[in-house]
Scaffold this motif. Structure first.
Motif, mmCIF file in Angstrom:
data_model
loop_
_atom_site.group_PDB
_atom_site.id
_atom_site.type_symbol
_atom_site.label_atom_id
_atom_site.label_comp_id
_atom_site.label_asym_id
_atom_site.label_seq_id
_atom_site.Cartn_x
_atom_site.Cartn_y
_atom_site.Cartn_z
ATOM 1 N N LEU A 177 -43.334 -18.812 -26.352
ATOM 2 C CA LEU A 177 -44.237 -19.785 -26.641
ATOM 3 C C LEU A 177 -45.812 -19.338 -26.672
ATOM 4 C CD1 LEU A 177 -43.132 -23.188 -25.092
ATOM 5 C CD2 LEU A 177 -42.975 -22.583 -27.410
ATOM 6 N N ARG A 266 -50.663 -18.205 -19.451
ATOM 7 C CA ARG A 266 -49.768 -19.475 -19.551
ATOM 8 C C ARG A 266 -48.526 -19.375 -18.990
ATOM 9 N NH1 ARG A 266 -51.848 -19.483 -24.746
ATOM 10 N NH2 ARG A 266 -53.777 -20.455 -24.940
ATOM 11 N N THR A 267 -48.060 -19.737 -17.788
ATOM 12 C CA THR A 267 -46.930 -19.514 -17.243
ATOM 13 C C THR A 267 -46.438 -20.799 -16.619
ATOM 14 O OG1 THR A 267 -47.949 -18.994 -15.118
ATOM 15 C CG2 THR A 267 -47.065 -17.147 -16.507
ATOM 16 N N ILE A 268 -45.208 -21.156 -16.471
ATOM 17 C CA ILE A 268 -44.516 -22.467 -16.025
ATOM 18 C C ILE A 268 -43.690 -21.963 -14.687
ATOM 19 C CG2 ILE A 268 -44.710 -23.506 -17.952
ATOM 20 C CD1 ILE A 268 -41.676 -23.081 -18.575
ATOM 21 N N GLN A 271 -37.383 -24.254 -14.415
ATOM 22 C CA GLN A 271 -37.089 -25.330 -14.745
ATOM 23 C C GLN A 271 -35.803 -25.989 -13.711
ATOM 24 O OE1 GLN A 271 -39.342 -27.347 -16.802
ATOM 25 N NE2 GLN A 271 -40.263 -25.550 -16.013
ATOM 26 N N ARG B 175 -42.124 -15.823 -16.249
ATOM 27 C CA ARG B 175 -42.527 -17.330 -16.304
ATOM 28 C C ARG B 175 -43.250 -17.565 -17.513
ATOM 29 N NH1 ARG B 175 -43.269 -18.383 -10.673
ATOM 30 N NH2 ARG B 175 -41.265 -18.070 -9.667
ATOM 31 N N VAL B 176 -43.142 -17.025 -18.200
ATOM 32 C CA VAL B 176 -43.721 -17.259 -19.787
ATOM 33 C C VAL B 176 -42.900 -18.209 -20.318
ATOM 34 C CG1 VAL B 176 -44.176 -16.336 -21.936
ATOM 35 C CG2 VAL B 176 -45.179 -15.225 -20.101
ATOM 36 N N PRO B 177 -43.430 -19.525 -21.087
ATOM 37 C CA PRO B 177 -42.494 -20.491 -21.495
ATOM 38 C C PRO B 177 -41.945 -20.082 -22.690
ATOM 39 C CG PRO B 177 -44.774 -20.974 -21.690
ATOM 40 C CD PRO B 177 -44.766 -19.694 -20.938
ATOM 41 N N ILE B 178 -40.800 -20.473 -23.271
ATOM 42 C CA ILE B 178 -39.996 -20.465 -24.397
ATOM 43 C C ILE B 178 -39.298 -21.668 -24.763
ATOM 44 C CG2 ILE B 178 -37.809 -19.375 -23.291
ATOM 45 C CD1 ILE B 178 -37.763 -17.717 -25.782
ATOM 46 N N GLU B 179 -38.959 -21.998 -25.922
ATOM 47 C CA GLU B 179 -38.531 -23.164 -26.345
ATOM 48 C C GLU B 179 -36.735 -22.845 -26.773
ATOM 49 O OE1 GLU B 179 -39.963 -25.656 -29.588
ATOM 50 O OE2 GLU B 179 -38.224 -26.728 -29.530
ATOM 51 N N LEU B 184 -37.639 -26.807 -23.054
ATOM 52 C CA LEU B 184 -38.805 -25.913 -22.369
ATOM 53 C C LEU B 184 -38.070 -25.080 -21.219
ATOM 54 C CD1 LEU B 184 -41.716 -24.718 -22.485
ATOM 55 C CD2 LEU B 184 -42.157 -26.571 -20.413
ATOM 56 N N LEU B 185 -38.104 -23.698 -21.392
ATOM 57 C CA LEU B 185 -37.605 -23.184 -20.116
ATOM 58 C C LEU B 185 -38.687 -21.783 -20.180
ATOM 59 C CD1 LEU B 185 -33.894 -22.234 -21.385
ATOM 60 C CD2 LEU B 185 -34.770 -24.136 -19.778
ATOM 61 N N SER B 186 -38.629 -21.128 -18.644
ATOM 62 C CA SER B 186 -39.207 -20.159 -18.477
ATOM 63 C C SER B 186 -38.292 -19.038 -18.911
ATOM 64 C CB SER B 186 -39.489 -19.881 -17.095
ATOM 65 O OG SER B 186 -38.420 -19.730 -16.160
ATOM 66 N N MET B 187 -38.934 -17.691 -19.350
ATOM 67 C CA MET B 187 -38.077 -16.667 -19.554
ATOM 68 C C MET B 187 -37.052 -16.314 -18.640
ATOM 69 S SD MET B 187 -38.559 -15.668 -22.665
ATOM 70 C CE MET B 187 -37.973 -14.224 -22.785
#
Lengths: 423, 277
Positions: A177, A266-268, A271, B175-179, B184-187
């Motif tokens: 993203l 930007r990190t998350i 999940q 920890r970069v997001p991806i769809e 929504l998930l982290s790598m």
């Protein structure tokens, strides 16, 4: 003389051991599947029933590295779930192969993403789809599988797939993203991993070598013990080197962290949610009451006596009986040749399912019939070890068809009394 | 503690450059160091696999709470004990770094041969965490302070804080997001989903649970400080256990002829190099 005898015994012992090993290796089969036959029969017949399974590759067919294989099908969470194992409060749609020989591109349950775990509901059906990509060459046994919390993996019917090519050619590109494009998920982020590991290993090795290139154990131990050589053991130079190292360590940790944060602003977090997926709507079914169930050991036949009541508006007939992924087809109702093209031979009984009376059952009518499911698969799949189980009951699904071609699925739950000598 | 006369003789011989005894001592160093390396690598690796295993095995287990909390605490058990042995008996501030380097070496061997070649998991899923910077920190604090107490307080706390800080340099990219499929998930999650593990389904992950995040929403920092406090206690306990284990018993010195004694010399237990401290 004594030594000579001992050596002779030793040689004979070694020769015998070698013979035993060679013999054992030559008569044993290599195990490439996943031991699904080792699961207890009550577990395999009373947890998940898989049906309508389709693979986009034939059993024992071949695909190349990077080719796509799709598995679709449905499974029933058996209502009379064994009390010996926990109910499926949390479960996960998985693929059972030898390590990551195939990768999952997509995973769907009832049209919803099944990337995360979900809650299962007993007595209900789920439709799934798994899209795989071949990654590693070899001959692999691939199953769909549901992992159930505190129960383990419950494997669906598997097929053999031959993967050709070289795993080094595997590719899996994508875009984050943040807009960063990566060429291969297998090696994603590894430049930083290797780089930092090597850097810290070099710094650590320097520190180790700084100390162990000097006389190390015996003199230092005696000097420490004497208590008179502290300034020789740790010199002013050692202290200066220590200060420099401390500055380097703290500097690189802080600096590395700040640089990385600026590079990835930007990190998350990971999940860890649960996927909320409703089961398929409840479909109408046929009423089946079990009178008794027997397993005829010499004939490898399960005979179940049942009373069937047609609760639909059209005449019905029994077309299929399935237990533990083994399908017993009533040849006069279902086209056996068509089924045999899509089902692995070891999971399909070759002889027809027999009923004492399988003439169409009219709406509202009840009839007592015996159902004979006969095949060597009961033994080969180790389902007859039911007699050794703590819960000697068998679960199965019955597939009825009405005159308009509609299908009705009913659960069959029966005790199983062995008959060793039918005479 | 004063040396026995025979030990004093040995030490004086050892301190002479290029003496026969110092040359022999050096050979003994290399011999023992080689054995110690394999022993430490094996023991520490098994210990870490059993106690911190899955958090270190898989990229989608490396969370902000449990990975950050558990890893330094379980590492400290072996590291503090070895540091005590190396420092108390040899005044060598290398115990932690030696453990860290050997653990990492063992882990890379295990990940490459076991996880990659044998089970076909990609390295992006199974890379081991960095532990060498925190081990260097612990050794350097001990080296510069020369104090067990200060190392327990400053060193052990920094040991835990440095774990997430040093690993961020490699973890951030995961920890970069991806769809994926509209989700929504982290790598790291994506890699874990893609390269499936038959016996380690998603729900088995012990991650992102509990209330450590409630203090200002900063999970990692809170978890690291909590881990640091536990590490202080662990350090004190395992330093003393290491110290105790190093003083267990002695063995007859069968090499005395190489150490300046005659074959018939009666070397007492107190005089022997393996004597009790």
């Amino acid at each position: 003389m004594k030594l000579k005898n001992t050596l002779k015994c030793l040689k004979q012992g070694l020769a015998l051991s070698l013979m035993v090993i060679v013999t054992a290796l030559s008569i044993s089969e290599a195990a490439f599947a996943h031991g699904e036959r080792n699961q207890e029969p009550f577990l395999r017949t009373r947890t998940l029933h898989w049906y309508d399974m389709k693979y986009t590759v034939e059993n024992d067919g071949a695909v190349a590295i990077n080719d796509i294989v799709t598995i679709t099908g449905k499974f029933r969470m058996f209502e009379r779930w064994p009390s010996q194992i926990p109910e499926p409060e949390r479960m996960y749609l998985n693929v059972n192969s030898n390590g990551s020989t195939f990768v999952k591109l997509e995973s769907w349950v009832n049209g919803k993403p099944a990337i995360q775990s979900m809650i299962g509901e007993l007595g209900r059906d789920y439709e799934f789809k798994i899209v795989l990509k071949a990654r590693w060459e070899g001959r692999w046994h691939v199953h769909p599988m549901i992992n159930v919390l505190d129960t383990g993996g419950l494997a669906g019917p598997g097929i053999w797939i031959n993967v050709t090519g070289d795993h080094n050619d595997f590719k899996m590109a994508g875009t984050t993203l943040e807009g960063d494009v990566f060429e291969n998920l297998s090696t994603y982020g590894m430049a930083q991993v290797y780089g930092w590991h090597i850097f810290w290993a070099v710094l650590g090795l320097f520190w180790l070598l700084y100390w162990i290139t000097k006389p190390t154990l015996m003199p230092r131990w005696l000097m420490v013990k004497s208590g008179e050589y502290e300034n020789t053991l740790i010199t002013r130079t050692d202290t200066k080197v220590g200060v420099v190292m401390l500055v380097l360590v703290v500097g690189f940790v802080v600096g590395g962290g700040l640089y990385t944060t600026s590079k990835h602003p930007r990190t998350i977090p990971l999940q860890a949610g649960v996927a909320h997926i409703n089961p398929l709507p409840v479909a109408p079914s046929i009423k089946v009451d079990v009178v008794k169930g027997n397993y005829y050991v010499p004939g490898r036949t399960v005979i179940t006596e049942v009373v069937i009541t047609n609760t639909t508006d059209l005449p019905i007939q029994l077309g299929e009986y399935t237990a533990a992924n083994i399908r017993f087809i009533e040849h006069s109702v279902i086209d056996f040749d068509e089924v045999s093209q899509t089902t692995p031979a070891e999971l399909l009984a070759q002889s027809s399912l027999k009923l004492s009376d399988n003439s169409p059952l009219n709406p509202g009518e009840s009839r007592q019939v015996t159902i004979e499911a006969s095949d060597a698969a009961w033994e080969l799949e180790r389902l007859t070890s039911l007699m050794n189980d703590p819960d000697n009951t068998l679960g199965a699904l019955l597939f009825f068809y009405d005159s308009a071609g509609n299908r009705y699925i009913t659960e069959l739950f029966s005790g199983m009394v062995p008959v060793f000598d039918p005479t | 503690m004063a040396l026995e006369p025979s030990q004093e003789r040995v030490l004086q011989e050892l301190l002479k450059p290029n003496s026969q005894m110092s040359r022999f001592s050096r050979k003994l160093d290399y011999f023992i160091i080689a054995i110690v390396m394999f022993a430490v690598m094996g023991a520490f690796h098994i210990h870490f696999m059993l106690t911190g295993g899955d958090w270190d095995f898989w990229v989608d287990w490396k969370d902000r709470q449990f990975w950050v909390t558990v890893t330094p605490i379980v590492l400290m058990i072996v590291i503090a004990a070895f540091q005590a042995i190396f420092y108390q008996h040899f005044r060598l501030p290398i115990g932690a770094t030696l453990c860290g380097i050997l653990l990492i070496l063992g882990e890379w061997l295990n990940r490459y041969f076991g996880f990659y070649l044998w089970s076909h998991f990609p390295m992006s899923l199974v890379w081991p965490a960095l532990v060498i910077p925190m081990c260097l920190w612990l050794d350097l604090v001990l080296h510069l302070s020369r104090s067990f107490i200060l190392t327990a307080i400053i060193g052990a706390l920094g040991f835990a804080l440095m774990f997430p800080a040093s690993n961020w340099a490699i973890l951030a990219a995961f920890r970069v997001p991806i769809e994926v499929q509209g989700t929504l998930l982290s790598m790291a999650d994506y890699i874990g989903f893609t390269f499936s593990r038959t016996a380690t389904p998603e729900y088995l992950r012990i991650i992102e649970r509990g209330t450590l995040r409630t203090f200002g929403g900063e999970s990692t920092i809170i978890a690291a400080f909590f881990s640091g406090f536990v590490c202080m206690i662990m350090y004190a306990i395992w330093w003393n256990i290491g110290n105790y284990i190093a003083q267990l018993g002695w063995t007859n010195n069968r090499l005395k002829s190489f150490m300046g004694f005659k074959k018939d010399d009666n070397v007492t237990v107190a005089e022997g190099l393996g004597g009790k401290l």
